[in-house]
Design a protein around this motif. Structure first.
Motif, PDB file in Angstrom:
ATOM      1  N   TYR A 117       0.822  -1.212   0.000  1.00 24.27           N
ATOM      2  CA  TYR A 117       0.000   0.000   0.000  1.00 24.27           C
ATOM      3  C   TYR A 117       0.856   1.264   0.000  1.00 24.27           C
ATOM      4  CZ  TYR A 117      -4.383  -2.473   0.231  1.00 24.27           C
ATOM      5  OH  TYR A 117      -5.459  -3.259  -0.087  1.00 24.27           O
ATOM      6  N   SER A 118       2.027   1.193   0.573  1.00 25.15           N
ATOM      7  CA  SER A 118       2.931   2.338   0.541  1.00 25.15           C
ATOM      8  C   SER A 118       3.353   2.645  -0.891  1.00 25.15           C
ATOM      9  CB  SER A 118       4.160   2.068   1.410  1.00 25.15           C
ATOM     10  OG  SER A 118       5.035   3.167   1.373  1.00 25.15           O
ATOM     11  N   GLU A 120       1.690   1.915  -3.561  1.00 23.67           N
ATOM     12  CA  GLU A 120       0.522   2.384  -4.306  1.00 23.67           C
ATOM     13  C   GLU A 120       0.129   3.824  -3.961  1.00 23.67           C
ATOM     14  OE1 GLU A 120      -4.169   1.166  -5.001  1.00 23.67           O
ATOM     15  OE2 GLU A 120      -2.800  -0.321  -4.148  1.00 23.67           O
ATOM     16  N   TYR A 121       0.232   4.199  -2.677  1.00 22.74           N
ATOM     17  CA  TYR A 121      -0.254   5.496  -2.213  1.00 22.74           C
ATOM     18  C   TYR A 121       0.856   6.509  -1.900  1.00 22.74           C
ATOM     19  CZ  TYR A 121      -4.984   3.678  -1.878  1.00 22.74           C
ATOM     20  OH  TYR A 121      -6.211   3.151  -2.174  1.00 22.74           O
ATOM     21  N   ARG A 126      -0.643   7.580   4.059  1.00 22.90           N
ATOM     22  CA  ARG A 126      -1.553   8.151   3.052  1.00 22.90           C
ATOM     23  C   ARG A 126      -2.680   7.169   2.735  1.00 22.90           C
ATOM     24  NH1 ARG A 126       0.895  12.491  -0.594  1.00 22.90           N
ATOM     25  NH2 ARG A 126       2.773  13.051   0.540  1.00 22.90           N
ATOM     26  N   PHE A 127      -2.352   5.896   2.654  1.00 19.80           N
ATOM     27  CA  PHE A 127      -3.400   4.891   2.450  1.00 19.80           C
ATOM     28  C   PHE A 127      -4.396   4.931   3.604  1.00 19.80           C
ATOM     29  CE2 PHE A 127      -4.644   0.627   3.960  1.00 19.80           C
ATOM     30  CZ  PHE A 127      -5.651   0.374   3.036  1.00 19.80           C
ATOM     31  N   THR A 130      -7.021   7.653   3.725  1.00 19.54           N
ATOM     32  CA  THR A 130      -8.177   7.608   2.824  1.00 19.54           C
ATOM     33  C   THR A 130      -9.409   7.069   3.539  1.00 19.54           C
ATOM     34  OG1 THR A 130      -7.681   5.395   1.949  1.00 19.54           O
ATOM     35  CG2 THR A 130      -6.708   7.289   0.779  1.00 19.54           C
TER      36      THR A 130
END
Length: 147
Positions: A117-118, A120-121, A126-127, A130
């Motif tokens: 997720y790091s 990706e975001y 930050r993930f 959301t």
């Protein structure tokens, strides 16, 4: 019958010296900017700490925490991602940490989760950001699905 929160809160205020004294004992909530500035290693460390405090004496974990930091390479996500299965299993014999395979495996799994997720975001914080408080159920659904 279950006590109402207001009753529990009133008892806590009486024991701790009032509403302000009780409020002072609560952890400080980070601003959104402070939260978004958290590097992945600190979020992963918090996740690990929470997992290890569950059902355990928190003082023991708090006292051992510098050893956890050292053993788990400062929770550096990329370095931990490079560990072999044998290296992860070796933590079961490492006195610096809680030698309980399900807790160690949870960290191992969380390394991959945080890392994915790091990427990706831009960061894991930050993930997480959301999912505001109004969407915590959605976050739990993501965690359940991916865990």
């Amino acid at each position: 019958m279950m006590e109402k929160f207001a009753e529990i809160q009133a008892r806590a205020m009486a024991r701790k010296g009032g509403a302000q004294a009780l409020q002072a004992l609560l952890p400080k909530v980070a601003s959104e900017a402070q939260f978004l500035a958290l590097p992945d290693d600190r979020v992963l460390a918090m996740m690990c700490r929470t997992i290890n405090q569950a059902g355990f004496n928190w003082t023991v974990i708090n006292n051992k925490w510098p050893q956890f930091e050292a053993a788990f390479l400062g929770f550096d996500v990329d370095r931990l991602a490079m560990l072999s299965a044998e290296q992860w299993e070796a933590y079961c014999n490492d006195a610096r940490v809680v030698r309980h395979w399900p807790r160690i495996k949870a960290l191992m799994d969380n390394v991959s989760f945080v890392r994915a997720y790091s990427h990706e975001y831009g960061s894991f914080a930050r993930f997480l950001n959301t999912f505001p408080a109004s969407r915590q159920i959605d976050l739990m659904a993501v965690l359940k699905k991916t865990r």
